[in-house]
Design a protein around this motif. Sequence first.
Motif, PDB file in Angstrom:
ATOM      1  N   LYS A   1      47.225  46.398  43.938  1.00  0.00           N
ATOM      2  CA  LYS A   1      47.881  45.429  43.240  1.00  0.00           C
ATOM      3  C   LYS A   1      48.304  44.988  44.213  1.00  0.00           C
ATOM      4  O   LYS A   1      49.024  44.948  45.424  1.00  0.00           O
ATOM      5  CB  LYS A   1      49.262  46.523  42.744  1.00  0.00           C
ATOM      6  CG  LYS A   1      49.819  45.674  41.859  1.00  0.00           C
ATOM      7  CD  LYS A   1      51.095  46.783  41.903  1.00  0.00           C
ATOM      8  CE  LYS A   1      51.129  47.189  40.420  1.00  0.00           C
ATOM      9  NZ  LYS A   1      52.065  48.116  39.400  1.00  0.00           N
ATOM     10  N   THR A   2      48.324  43.859  44.234  1.00  0.00           N
ATOM     11  CA  THR A   2      48.417  43.012  45.440  1.00  0.00           C
ATOM     12  C   THR A   2      49.657  42.400  44.624  1.00  0.00           C
ATOM     13  O   THR A   2      49.654  40.669  43.547  1.00  0.00           O
ATOM     14  CB  THR A   2      47.149  41.632  46.058  1.00  0.00           C
ATOM     15  OG1 THR A   2      46.060  42.265  45.859  1.00  0.00           O
ATOM     16  CG2 THR A   2      47.717  40.306  46.534  1.00  0.00           C
TER      17      THR A   2
ATOM     18  N   GLY B   1      44.192  36.250  29.521  1.00  0.00           N
ATOM     19  CA  GLY B   1      42.811  35.751  30.006  1.00  0.00           C
ATOM     20  C   GLY B   1      42.654  37.483  31.019  1.00  0.00           C
ATOM     21  O   GLY B   1      42.022  36.927  31.465  1.00  0.00           O
ATOM     22  N   GLY B   2      44.282  37.496  31.099  1.00  0.00           N
ATOM     23  CA  GLY B   2      44.171  39.355  31.898  1.00  0.00           C
ATOM     24  C   GLY B   2      43.875  38.648  33.641  1.00  0.00           C
ATOM     25  O   GLY B   2      43.714  39.870  34.280  1.00  0.00           O
ATOM     26  N   ASN B   3      44.561  37.851  33.937  1.00  0.00           N
ATOM     27  CA  ASN B   3      44.223  37.606  35.249  1.00  0.00           C
ATOM     28  C   ASN B   3      45.801  38.285  36.172  1.00  0.00           C
ATOM     29  O   ASN B   3      45.045  38.466  37.556  1.00  0.00           O
ATOM     30  CB  ASN B   3      43.845  35.900  35.683  1.00  0.00           C
ATOM     31  CG  ASN B   3      42.669  35.432  35.350  1.00  0.00           C
ATOM     32  OD1 ASN B   3      42.271  35.770  34.950  1.00  0.00           O
ATOM     33  ND2 ASN B   3      42.916  34.118  34.794  1.00  0.00           N
ATOM     34  N   PHE B   4      46.806  37.860  35.890  1.00  0.00           N
ATOM     35  CA  PHE B   4      48.292  37.909  36.194  1.00  0.00           C
ATOM     36  C   PHE B   4      48.530  39.215  34.968  1.00  0.00           C
ATOM     37  O   PHE B   4      48.301  39.625  34.016  1.00  0.00           O
ATOM     38  CB  PHE B   4      48.741  37.004  36.576  1.00  0.00           C
ATOM     39  CG  PHE B   4      48.280  36.347  37.821  1.00  0.00           C
ATOM     40  CD1 PHE B   4      48.453  36.700  38.825  1.00  0.00           C
ATOM     41  CD2 PHE B   4      47.354  35.621  37.490  1.00  0.00           C
ATOM     42  CE1 PHE B   4      48.128  35.529  39.692  1.00  0.00           C
ATOM     43  CE2 PHE B   4      46.902  34.178  38.404  1.00  0.00           C
ATOM     44  CZ  PHE B   4      47.124  34.655  39.338  1.00  0.00           C
TER      45      PHE B   4
ATOM     46  N   ILE C   1      55.099  39.771  39.688  1.00  0.00           N
ATOM     47  CA  ILE C   1      53.648  39.368  38.840  1.00  0.00           C
ATOM     48  C   ILE C   1      52.918  39.624  39.744  1.00  0.00           C
ATOM     49  O   ILE C   1      52.579  39.462  41.256  1.00  0.00           O
ATOM     50  CB  ILE C   1      53.629  37.808  38.602  1.00  0.00           C
ATOM     51  CG1 ILE C   1      55.173  37.884  37.541  1.00  0.00           C
ATOM     52  CG2 ILE C   1      52.039  37.714  38.106  1.00  0.00           C
ATOM     53  CD1 ILE C   1      54.854  35.964  37.741  1.00  0.00           C
ATOM     54  N   TRP C   2      51.546  40.653  39.720  1.00  0.00           N
ATOM     55  CA  TRP C   2      50.510  40.378  40.449  1.00  0.00           C
ATOM     56  C   TRP C   2      49.064  40.337  40.150  1.00  0.00           C
ATOM     57  O   TRP C   2      49.229  40.174  38.028  1.00  0.00           O
ATOM     58  CB  TRP C   2      50.955  41.906  40.709  1.00  0.00           C
ATOM     59  CG  TRP C   2      50.420  43.279  39.881  1.00  0.00           C
ATOM     60  CD1 TRP C   2      49.056  43.875  38.991  1.00  0.00           C
ATOM     61  CD2 TRP C   2      51.997  43.801  39.083  1.00  0.00           C
ATOM     62  NE1 TRP C   2      49.673  44.534  38.330  1.00  0.00           N
ATOM     63  CE2 TRP C   2      51.273  44.609  38.199  1.00  0.00           C
ATOM     64  CE3 TRP C   2      53.083  43.521  39.212  1.00  0.00           C
ATOM     65  CZ2 TRP C   2      51.986  45.173  37.474  1.00  0.00           C
ATOM     66  CZ3 TRP C   2      54.009  44.098  38.748  1.00  0.00           C
ATOM     67  CH2 TRP C   2      53.279  44.931  37.561  1.00  0.00           C
TER      68      TRP C   2
ATOM     69  N   LEU D   1      53.595  34.787  30.058  1.00  0.00           N
ATOM     70  CA  LEU D   1      53.214  35.085  31.539  1.00  0.00           C
ATOM     71  C   LEU D   1      51.671  34.191  31.111  1.00  0.00           C
ATOM     72  O   LEU D   1      50.956  34.099  30.961  1.00  0.00           O
ATOM     73  CB  LEU D   1      52.680  36.322  32.505  1.00  0.00           C
ATOM     74  CG  LEU D   1      52.262  36.719  33.454  1.00  0.00           C
ATOM     75  CD1 LEU D   1      52.547  35.187  34.840  1.00  0.00           C
ATOM     76  CD2 LEU D   1      51.703  37.984  33.878  1.00  0.00           C
ATOM     77  N   LEU D   2      51.744  32.844  32.491  1.00  0.00           N
ATOM     78  CA  LEU D   2      50.278  31.933  31.828  1.00  0.00           C
ATOM     79  C   LEU D   2      49.400  32.487  33.064  1.00  0.00           C
ATOM     80  O   LEU D   2      49.274  33.494  33.927  1.00  0.00           O
ATOM     81  CB  LEU D   2      50.432  30.949  32.540  1.00  0.00           C
ATOM     82  CG  LEU D   2      51.694  29.627  31.732  1.00  0.00           C
ATOM     83  CD1 LEU D   2      52.203  28.693  32.591  1.00  0.00           C
ATOM     84  CD2 LEU D   2      51.140  29.658  30.221  1.00  0.00           C
ATOM     85  N   ASP D   3      47.985  32.174  32.289  1.00  0.00           N
ATOM     86  CA  ASP D   3      46.472  32.939  32.763  1.00  0.00           C
ATOM     87  C   ASP D   3      46.704  31.725  34.298  1.00  0.00           C
ATOM     88  O   ASP D   3      46.007  32.397  35.432  1.00  0.00           O
ATOM     89  CB  ASP D   3      45.130  32.074  32.763  1.00  0.00           C
ATOM     90  CG  ASP D   3      44.887  33.845  32.411  1.00  0.00           C
ATOM     91  OD1 ASP D   3      45.528  34.893  33.230  1.00  0.00           O
ATOM     92  OD2 ASP D   3      43.441  33.764  32.541  1.00  0.00           O
ATOM     93  N   ASP D   4      47.752  31.227  35.409  1.00  0.00           N
ATOM     94  CA  ASP D   4      47.758  30.913  36.456  1.00  0.00           C
ATOM     95  C   ASP D   4      48.537  31.026  37.373  1.00  0.00           C
ATOM     96  O   ASP D   4      48.923  31.544  37.926  1.00  0.00           O
ATOM     97  CB  ASP D   4      47.575  29.329  36.742  1.00  0.00           C
ATOM     98  CG  ASP D   4      48.521  28.932  35.923  1.00  0.00           C
ATOM     99  OD1 ASP D   4      50.311  29.240  35.521  1.00  0.00           O
ATOM    100  OD2 ASP D   4      48.898  27.313  35.873  1.00  0.00           O
ATOM    101  N   GLY D   5      49.143  32.274  36.398  1.00  0.00           N
ATOM    102  CA  GLY D   5      50.103  32.955  37.725  1.00  0.00           C
ATOM    103  C   GLY D   5      51.792  32.747  37.310  1.00  0.00           C
ATOM    104  O   GLY D   5      52.461  33.337  38.513  1.00  0.00           O
TER     105      GLY D   5
END
Length: 169
Positions: free
Chosen positions: A75-76, A47-50, A67-68, A128-132
């Motif tokens: 960049k966090t 989903g492009g979150n991470f 992972i950010w 890498l899942l969309d929940d981080g």
Amino acid sequence: MTLRNHFHTMIHLVFLCFCITTFSSLAADTISGNATLSGDQTIVSSGGNFELGFFTPGNSSKHYIGIWYKKVSKKTVVWVANRETPVSDKNSAQLKILEGNLVLLNESQTKIWSTDTNSTASDVVAVLLDDGNLVLRDGSESNSSISQPLWESFDNPADTWFARRKDCL
């Protein structure tokens, strides 16, 4: 066909083969058994979150796998794999699947970080899942989205707290 046209056709074919090999080695959100991640390569959750890849904090010359948040302009970083053992050259270091684990090899190709699972799965992938959450799964399972992960970053220390889906139910 002239010799010059034949030469240009061959150059284009070589370039095309290189591009196909390079771009097919990493799926958008997955590192598979035949792929490595190095340099500026990253994977991005579906989903492009991470995003996961090498990063350099501040003015440091050291590089880390982390992972950010992808959609945040500053960049966090939310998770770091090799926080105790950074690498000096991200172009020579490699993150890859090796012997059923996700491993980070430094410039000398020495293992400096690993998921250290005791899995016997032969087709392991890192997603890498969309929940981080970065998960290591048996890629041969037909419905890997509901299968139990072999390893997951949520079970390893991070600087950021994430609410797990199953904890929120």
